[in-house]
Design an enzyme around this catalytic site. Structure first.
Site, mmCIF file in Angstrom:
data_model
loop_
_atom_site.group_PDB
_atom_site.id
_atom_site.type_symbol
_atom_site.label_atom_id
_atom_site.label_comp_id
_atom_site.label_asym_id
_atom_site.label_seq_id
_atom_site.Cartn_x
_atom_site.Cartn_y
_atom_site.Cartn_z
ATOM 1 N N ASP A 81 -1.817 -6.808 -7.273
ATOM 2 C CA ASP A 81 -0.909 -7.972 -7.309
ATOM 3 C C ASP A 81 -1.536 -9.263 -6.778
ATOM 4 O O ASP A 81 -2.490 -9.256 -6.000
ATOM 5 C CB ASP A 81 0.410 -7.674 -6.582
ATOM 6 C CG ASP A 81 0.220 -7.151 -5.165
ATOM 7 O OD1 ASP A 81 -0.803 -6.496 -4.888
ATOM 8 O OD2 ASP A 81 1.104 -7.388 -4.323
ATOM 9 N N GLU A 139 1.339 -4.675 -3.263
ATOM 10 C CA GLU A 139 0.848 -4.495 -1.884
ATOM 11 C C GLU A 139 1.330 -5.630 -1.000
ATOM 12 O O GLU A 139 1.676 -5.417 0.155
ATOM 13 C CB GLU A 139 -0.685 -4.438 -1.864
ATOM 14 C CG GLU A 139 -1.260 -3.961 -0.523
ATOM 15 C CD GLU A 139 -1.213 -5.017 0.585
ATOM 16 O OE1 GLU A 139 -0.978 -4.664 1.746
ATOM 17 O OE2 GLU A 139 -1.407 -6.210 0.278
ATOM 18 N N GLU A 140 1.367 -6.835 -1.550
ATOM 19 C CA GLU A 140 1.722 -8.012 -0.735
ATOM 20 C C GLU A 140 3.147 -7.919 -0.193
ATOM 21 O O GLU A 140 3.450 -8.512 0.836
ATOM 22 C CB GLU A 140 1.567 -9.302 -1.560
ATOM 23 C CG GLU A 140 0.128 -9.625 -1.963
ATOM 24 C CD GLU A 140 -0.758 -10.034 -0.788
ATOM 25 O OE1 GLU A 140 -0.231 -10.246 0.318
ATOM 26 O OE2 GLU A 140 -1.977 -10.125 -0.995
ATOM 27 N N ARG A 177 -14.837 -0.013 10.138
ATOM 28 C CA ARG A 177 -14.056 0.027 11.371
ATOM 29 C C ARG A 177 -13.612 1.466 11.645
ATOM 30 O O ARG A 177 -13.016 2.104 10.779
ATOM 31 C CB ARG A 177 -12.824 -0.893 11.211
ATOM 32 C CG ARG A 177 -11.734 -0.717 12.227
ATOM 33 C CD ARG A 177 -12.025 -1.401 13.559
ATOM 34 N NE ARG A 177 -10.998 -1.037 14.532
ATOM 35 C CZ ARG A 177 -11.151 -1.122 15.849
ATOM 36 N NH1 ARG A 177 -12.264 -1.595 16.363
ATOM 37 N NH2 ARG A 177 -10.177 -0.762 16.656
ATOM 38 N N HIS A 363 -5.496 -15.977 1.162
ATOM 39 C CA HIS A 363 -4.182 -16.622 0.946
ATOM 40 C C HIS A 363 -4.283 -18.157 0.932
ATOM 41 O O HIS A 363 -3.280 -18.843 1.091
ATOM 42 C CB HIS A 363 -3.121 -16.163 1.977
ATOM 43 C CG HIS A 363 -2.768 -14.706 1.878
ATOM 44 N ND1 HIS A 363 -1.525 -14.201 2.230
ATOM 45 C CD2 HIS A 363 -3.468 -13.635 1.448
ATOM 46 C CE1 HIS A 363 -1.519 -12.888 2.023
ATOM 47 N NE2 HIS A 363 -2.686 -12.524 1.560
HETATM 48 NI NI NI Z 1 -4.637 -8.221 0.349
#
Ligand code: NI
Length: 398
Positions: A81, A139-140, A177, A363
């Site tokens: 998305d 996902e957002e 990570r 973003h």
């Molecule tokens: Ni993302």
């Protein structure tokens, strides 16, 4: 095996850039990725995978069948998305959809997922077990992973990998990570209910604006005094509304916020803690309150053995300068954590930063990626996948 993967990736590079640019210029909002999903399904079918569309509403699932020598099933998850942002990059392949932009790199994730499927299906020999590719929607809005799981996307999966681009890591470098990568993110809504009255006679009313101000201040102060500072919690009230006129005491104020935490115990205790604070402020003044606390996504906790696979794959492929160990988690959120409730996994960061110019953050309407990162991501993921079945079984459930 690594040489073969690198050769395949080098040959595929122009095609992968073409795919990424197509996706970038045709972004779709969360839950509406219909054209993207159809495009993805087309590419996967042409690789000979068994493709299912409409999984998790708009998602695509494709299975690469292995030799059947090992029952462990590896999943590779990417998201499709875009965001409600008007692109200002000026690129020739910029968004053709007004007000919609791939500003979080999910076009790159989708391309890396497709590239990995292409390579693993062209190795010339089957893998010991099956690989399932998950291309999720939404996902957002933190919905897509749950939709996928509800539709059975994680059935029989024993391990899962995912990837997210990162502009502060240069292209050519993989960020790894161990442990917590992102935070749990919950939604908070507090309504303060007072008693309306004349602005000149506050003693005859219960002022919801004044009490709301105290609630915000008390929450922020109490967080620093009642939570272990080594276990981070962030509470942000981002929206506040209430009142009708300057000279009318407000009877209702609504506060909307987000709550982030890394440790499950800390997060679990937050709803009761917030209620105690709000009650302690409201009660002395005769105000009432309503609290609506909605659990969002859990924290992404990267599994040790799965993360080691990523790290060793990246190190063998790119040398130690191609790997960056990430020492701090982020308080951002990522619905990859939903899959991790079903199988151990790891999400790595794909460096997409340009080395010679300013990198805009995720973003941002001018966010861009160094496309050479696509091959880095595909090789790392494909090679880590090949190594998956070489791990002894017990390690992967640690
Ligand atoms: Ni993302």
């Amino acid at each position: 095996m690594l040489t073969r993967i690198k050769d395949l990736a080098a040959n595929l590079a122009p095609r992968l850039i073409e795919i990424r640019r197509h996706l970038h210029s045709h972004p779709e909002l969360s839950g509406q990725e219909f054209q993207t999903a159809a495009y993805v399904a087309g590419v996967l079918s042409s690789c000979g995978l068994q493709v299912k569309e409409g999984v998790g509403k708009v998602g695509v699932v494709a299975e690469l069948v292995g030799a059947g020598m090992d029952s462990r099933l590896l999943a590779i998850r990417t998201d499709m998305d875009a965001l409600p942002i008007s692109e200002r990059t000026g690129l020739e392949f910029a968004s053709r959809q007004p007000g919609v932009m791939h500003a979080c790199g999910h076009d790159v994730h989708t391309t890396v997922g497709l590239g990995t499927a292409m390579i693993l299906s062209q190795l010339g020999q089957p893998l010991p077990g099956n690989v399932r590719f998950l291309f999720q929607s939404a996902e957002e809005t933190a919905q897509g992973a749950r939709w996928m799981v509800q539709d059975g996307a994680m059935e029989k999966v024993t391990g899962i990998f995912s990837v997210h681009v990162f502009p502060t890591i240069p292209a050519g470098v993989i960020g790894v990570r161990y442990g917590a990568l992102t935070a749990a993110a919950d939604d908070l809504e507090i309504t303060i209910l007072g008693e309306s009255g004349h602005g000149a006679r506050p003693h005859e009313a219960v002022d919801a604006v004044w009490i709301a101000a105290q609630v915000i201040t008390t929450l922020q102060q109490a967080i620093s005094r009642t939570h272990n500072p080594l276990r981070p919690v962030v509470l942000t009230i981002g929206q506040i509304s209430g009142g009708r006129a300057p000279n009318v005491i407000a009877d209702q104020v609504k506060l909307l916020g987000t709550v982030r935490s890394l440790h499950p115990e800390t997060g679990g205790a937050l709803p009761n803690w917030i209620e105690r604070i709000v009650a302690s402020v409201c009660q002395p003044y005769g105000a009432r309150y309503q609290i609506n606390y909605r659990r969002g996504v859990p924290s992404v906790q990267n599994n040790m053995a799965m993360t080691q696979l990523i790290e060793s794959a990246a190190e063998e492929a790119w040398g130690s300068q191609g790997v960056q160990i990430i020492h701090e988690p982020s308080l951002g959120a990522e619905d990859f954590s939903v899959y991790l409730q079903y199988a151990p996994g790891s999400m790595f960061r794909l460096g997409v930063g340009f080395r010679d110019r300013h990198n805009y953050p995720l973003h941002h309407p001018q966010f861009e990626v160094d496309e050479s990162a696509i091959v880095t991501g595909v090789v790392t993921l494909a090679y880590a996948a090949c190594k998956y079945w070489q791990q002894s079984e017990h390690l992967l459930h640690a």
